[in-house]
Motif scaffolding. Structure first.
Motif, PDB file in Angstrom:
ATOM      1  N   ALA A 102       0.810  -1.202   0.031  1.00 36.33           N
ATOM      2  CA  ALA A 102       0.187   0.078  -0.049  1.00 36.33           C
ATOM      3  C   ALA A 102       0.870   1.316   0.125  1.00 36.33           C
ATOM      4  N   ALA A 103       1.828   1.227   0.722  1.00 36.95           N
ATOM      5  CA  ALA A 103       2.629   2.486   0.925  1.00 36.95           C
ATOM      6  C   ALA A 103       3.544   2.499  -0.568  1.00 36.95           C
ATOM      7  N   ARG A 104       3.970   1.504  -1.261  1.00 38.75           N
ATOM      8  CA  ARG A 104       4.861   1.726  -2.364  1.00 38.75           C
ATOM      9  C   ARG A 104       3.331   2.299  -3.683  1.00 38.75           C
ATOM     10  N   ARG A 105       2.437   2.135  -3.184  1.00 36.73           N
ATOM     11  CA  ARG A 105       1.434   2.560  -4.311  1.00 36.73           C
ATOM     12  C   ARG A 105       0.966   3.862  -3.732  1.00 36.73           C
ATOM     13  N   GLU A 157       0.921  -5.131  13.878  1.00 40.16           N
ATOM     14  CA  GLU A 157       0.735  -3.543  14.115  1.00 40.16           C
ATOM     15  C   GLU A 157       1.895  -2.897  13.872  1.00 40.16           C
ATOM     16  N   ARG A 158       2.813  -3.312  14.417  1.00 43.10           N
ATOM     17  CA  ARG A 158       4.094  -2.596  14.336  1.00 43.10           C
ATOM     18  C   ARG A 158       4.391  -2.527  13.107  1.00 43.10           C
ATOM     19  N   ALA A 159       4.549  -3.617  12.335  1.00 40.94           N
ATOM     20  CA  ALA A 159       4.976  -3.836  10.941  1.00 40.94           C
ATOM     21  C   ALA A 159       4.075  -3.147   9.958  1.00 40.94           C
ATOM     22  N   VAL A 160       2.995  -2.927  10.102  1.00 42.68           N
ATOM     23  CA  VAL A 160       1.972  -2.093   9.288  1.00 42.68           C
ATOM     24  C   VAL A 160       2.352  -0.732   9.502  1.00 42.68           C
ATOM     25  N   LEU A 161       2.373  -0.206  10.916  1.00 45.01           N
ATOM     26  CA  LEU A 161       2.804   1.270  10.936  1.00 45.01           C
ATOM     27  C   LEU A 161       4.045   1.595  10.610  1.00 45.01           C
ATOM     28  N   GLU A 162       5.054   0.482  10.566  1.00 41.76           N
ATOM     29  CA  GLU A 162       6.333   0.730  10.262  1.00 41.76           C
ATOM     30  C   GLU A 162       6.656   1.018   8.808  1.00 41.76           C
ATOM     31  N   ALA A 163       5.578   0.321   7.906  1.00 33.62           N
ATOM     32  CA  ALA A 163       5.574   0.436   6.604  1.00 33.62           C
ATOM     33  C   ALA A 163       4.649   1.832   6.322  1.00 33.62           C
ATOM     34  N   ALA A 164       3.781   2.124   6.874  1.00 29.24           N
ATOM     35  CA  ALA A 164       2.808   3.241   6.697  1.00 29.24           C
ATOM     36  C   ALA A 164       2.345   3.704   7.872  1.00 29.24           C
ATOM     37  N   SER A 165       2.821   5.082   8.132  1.00 30.18           N
ATOM     38  CA  SER A 165       2.657   5.813   9.582  1.00 30.18           C
ATOM     39  C   SER A 165       1.055   6.080   9.373  1.00 30.18           C
ATOM     40  N   THR A 166       0.511   6.283   8.494  1.00 26.42           N
ATOM     41  CA  THR A 166      -1.063   6.736   8.317  1.00 26.42           C
ATOM     42  C   THR A 166      -1.898   5.756   8.667  1.00 26.42           C
ATOM     43  N   PRO A 201     -10.214  11.365   8.066  1.00 24.39           N
ATOM     44  CA  PRO A 201      -9.002  11.771   7.975  1.00 24.39           C
ATOM     45  C   PRO A 201      -8.284  11.723   9.408  1.00 24.39           C
ATOM     46  N   GLU A 202      -9.086  12.033  10.449  1.00 20.44           N
ATOM     47  CA  GLU A 202      -8.519  12.361  11.798  1.00 20.44           C
ATOM     48  C   GLU A 202      -8.098  11.067  12.145  1.00 20.44           C
ATOM     49  N   ALA A 203      -8.560   9.698  11.477  1.00 23.24           N
ATOM     50  CA  ALA A 203      -8.406   8.325  12.143  1.00 23.24           C
ATOM     51  C   ALA A 203      -6.987   7.811  11.742  1.00 23.24           C
ATOM     52  N   GLN A 204      -6.301   8.441  10.831  1.00 23.40           N
ATOM     53  CA  GLN A 204      -5.117   8.166  10.242  1.00 23.40           C
ATOM     54  C   GLN A 204      -4.050   8.070  11.359  1.00 23.40           C
ATOM     55  N   GLY A 205      -3.187   7.068  11.442  1.00 24.60           N
ATOM     56  CA  GLY A 205      -2.200   7.084  12.359  1.00 24.60           C
ATOM     57  C   GLY A 205      -2.664   6.694  13.875  1.00 24.60           C
ATOM     58  N   ARG A 206      -3.826   6.193  13.981  1.00 29.21           N
ATOM     59  CA  ARG A 206      -4.226   6.177  15.368  1.00 29.21           C
ATOM     60  C   ARG A 206      -4.623   4.853  15.688  1.00 29.21           C
ATOM     61  N   ILE A 207      -4.655   4.394  16.991  1.00 27.63           N
ATOM     62  CA  ILE A 207      -5.157   3.140  17.406  1.00 27.63           C
ATOM     63  C   ILE A 207      -6.595   3.078  18.360  1.00 27.63           C
ATOM     64  N   TYR A 208      -7.344   2.463  17.854  1.00 29.35           N
ATOM     65  CA  TYR A 208      -8.749   2.343  18.531  1.00 29.35           C
ATOM     66  C   TYR A 208      -9.190   1.210  19.152  1.00 29.35           C
ATOM     67  N   GLU A 209      -9.563   1.085  20.300  1.00 29.34           N
ATOM     68  CA  GLU A 209     -10.049  -0.311  21.164  1.00 29.34           C
ATOM     69  C   GLU A 209     -11.274  -0.210  20.931  1.00 29.34           C
ATOM     70  N   LEU A 210     -11.823  -1.228  20.475  1.00 33.22           N
ATOM     71  CA  LEU A 210     -13.494  -1.747  20.456  1.00 33.22           C
ATOM     72  C   LEU A 210     -13.898  -2.580  21.360  1.00 33.22           C
ATOM     73  N   GLY A 211     -14.810  -2.082  22.172  1.00 29.02           N
ATOM     74  CA  GLY A 211     -15.593  -2.829  22.950  1.00 29.02           C
ATOM     75  C   GLY A 211     -17.141  -2.446  22.971  1.00 29.02           C
ATOM     76  N   GLY A 212     -18.005  -3.604  23.408  1.00 30.19           N
ATOM     77  CA  GLY A 212     -19.440  -3.198  23.649  1.00 30.19           C
ATOM     78  C   GLY A 212     -19.697  -2.534  24.537  1.00 30.19           C
ATOM     79  N   PRO A 213     -21.002  -2.339  24.938  1.00 26.78           N
ATOM     80  CA  PRO A 213     -21.541  -1.633  25.751  1.00 26.78           C
ATOM     81  C   PRO A 213     -21.365  -2.027  27.238  1.00 26.78           C
ATOM     82  N   ASN A 214     -21.024  -3.456  27.471  1.00 30.51           N
ATOM     83  CA  ASN A 214     -21.217  -3.982  28.771  1.00 30.51           C
ATOM     84  C   ASN A 214     -19.889  -4.861  28.917  1.00 30.51           C
TER      85      ASN A 214
END
Length: 326
Positions: A106-109, A137-146, A205-218
Motif C-alpha cells: 500500500a505504501a509503495r502505491r 501492528e508494528r509492521a503495518v505502522l512501520e511501513a505506513a505511518s498513516t 482523515p483524523e483516524a489516520q495513524g491512530r489506534i482504536y480499542e473496540l468494546g461493546g456497551p457491557n
C-alpha cells in the motif's frame, strides 16, 4: 474518501469481512475483495449494486498478488487472521508477514488510507496470538505511518466462534470448564458495530495513524457469559472451575489431537488459555481511542443480539418456551 472510491478488502469473505463489505457498499464505495478462492464468493457480489463489488484472486503469502489487487485502490482494509493454526495458515504468516506485505504494498502505491484489524490484548508478551497481533501492528505502522489500527474484543454475531462454540459444547457436555475460575473479563462487541467502525476509520482523515480499542456497551466475566449461554439455550450445566495450570496442558493436548483431524478446530488450545490470563476490555492502552471516537453509537448488546441465533441449540428449537429463564 468519497462515494465511488475503491476500497480493497483482504479477508472480506470471513465473519467480520462480510459485514465490512456490506457496510462499505452501503456507504457508496466500490469494493474489491482479494481472496484465495474468488469462485467461492458468489454471495459477496450481491452485497452491493451491480458491479459495485468485485472479486479478485490474491494470496497474502505472495506479495506480487497483493500488489496486483491494490491497483487503482484508494484505501485498503486488512482483516486477515486466524484463531487456530493449520499448516501454512499460522499466526506468524498471517498476523505478521501478511500484515507487513500489505502495508508495504500500500505504501509503495501511495495509499494513505489503511485500516488494519488487530485484537484487544495485542501485546509484546503473553500468548502467541497476542504477540503476533502486536508485531503485525508494528509492521503495518512501520511501513505506513498513516495506518489505522482497530483492536476489537470478542466479536459476536450469527457466525461467531465464541457464543456458538460454547453453546455447541453445552449440547454435548454436562459440565463446562470455567477456566481460571471464570474471572477473566470480556467486552463483547457486535460484528455490525465493528463493520461500522471500519467504515468510519476509512472515511475519517483524523483516524489516520491512530489506534482504536473496540468494546461493546457491557463488561462480563467468562463465567457470566457461560451462564448466559446455557440459560439462553435452556441447557443448565455445571460450571467446573479449571485452574490455569491444569487448563494449559489440556489445551496443548487438545490442540495436538485435533491437528490430526482434518477440517476440525480444537475446543481449546494452550495459547487460548494463556490469553484468558488477561482481561479483554477497553482501556488497557491509555494512548488508544475508543469506538465512540469514531462516532459509532449506540452499540448493540449481547442480550439484544445473541438470542436471535443461539435458539438453534435449544433442545426443542426456536419456539421452545424456556424452562429455566435467566
Amino acid at each position: 474518501m468519497s462515494a465511488g472510491d475503491l476500497v480493497v478488502v483482504f479477508g472480506g469473505s470471513g465473519f467480520i469481512g462480510k459485514q465490512v463489505v456490506r457496510a462499505l457498499a452501503k456507504r457508496g464505495y466500490r469494493v474489491r475483495i482479494a481472496m484465495r478462492r474468488p469462485h467461492l464468493g458468489a454471495e459477496l457480489r450481491v452485497m452491493g449494486d451491480v458491479g459495485q463489488v468485485q472479486l479478485v484472486q490474491a494470496n497474502v503469502r505472495f506479495p506480487q498478488s497483493i500488489d496486483a489487487a491494490l491497483e487503482d485502490a484508494d484505501a485498503v482494509v486488512n482483516l486477515v487472521a486466524v484463531m487456530y493454526e493449520s499448516g501454512k495458515q499460522n499466526f506468524e504468516t498471517l498476523h505478521v508477514e501478511a500484515a507487513q506485505a500489505i502495508g508495504e504494498a500500500a505504501a509503495r502505491r501511495g495509499i494513505k488510507r489503511i485500516v488494519h484489524m488487530s485484537a484487544l490484548g495485542a501485546a509484546p508478551k503473553g500468548a502467541r496470538y497476542a504477540r503476533t497481533k502486536y508485531r503485525g501492528e508494528r509492521a503495518v505502522l512501520e511501513a505506513a505511518s498513516t495506518a489505522t489500527i482497530l483492536r476489537p474484543s470478542i466479536v459476536f454475531g450469527p457466525e461467531d466462534s465464541f457464543f456458538n462454540r460454547f453453546a455447541e459444547m453445552a449440547t454435548m457436555m454436562p459440565v463446562l470448564p470455567s477456566i481460571g475460575g471464570g474471572k477473566s473479563k470480556f467486552q463483547p462487541i457486535f460484528v455490525g458495530d465493528v463493520a461500522d467502525a471500519v467504515v468510519e476509520a476509512v472515511s475519517r482523515p483524523e483516524a489516520q495513524g491512530r489506534i482504536y480499542e473496540l468494546g461493546g456497551p457491557n463488561i462480563y466475566t467468562f463465567k457470566q457469559l457461560l451462564q448466559f449461554i446455557t440459560a439462553e439455550i435452556d441447557r443448565p450445566r455445571t460450571l467446573a472451575p479449571l485452574p490455569f495450570f491444569l487448563a494449559h496442558p489440556m489445551g496443548l493436548l487438545l490442540n495436538w489431537i485435533f491437528a490430526l483431524i482434518p477440517f476440525a478446530n480444537p475446543p481449546l488450545t494452550g495459547d487460548q488459555v494463556t490469553l484468558l490470563r488477561r482481561d479483554n476490555v477497553v482501556g488497557a492502552d491509555p494512548n488508544a481511542r475508543t469506538i465512540a471516537d469514531l462516532g459509532v453509537s449506540p452499540l448493540e448488546s449481547v442480550e439484544a443480539i445473541v438470542p436471535s441465533y443461539l435458539w438453534r441449540f435449544r433442545p426443542y428449537g426456536q419456539f421452545q418456551t424456556k424452562q429455566n429463564p435467566a
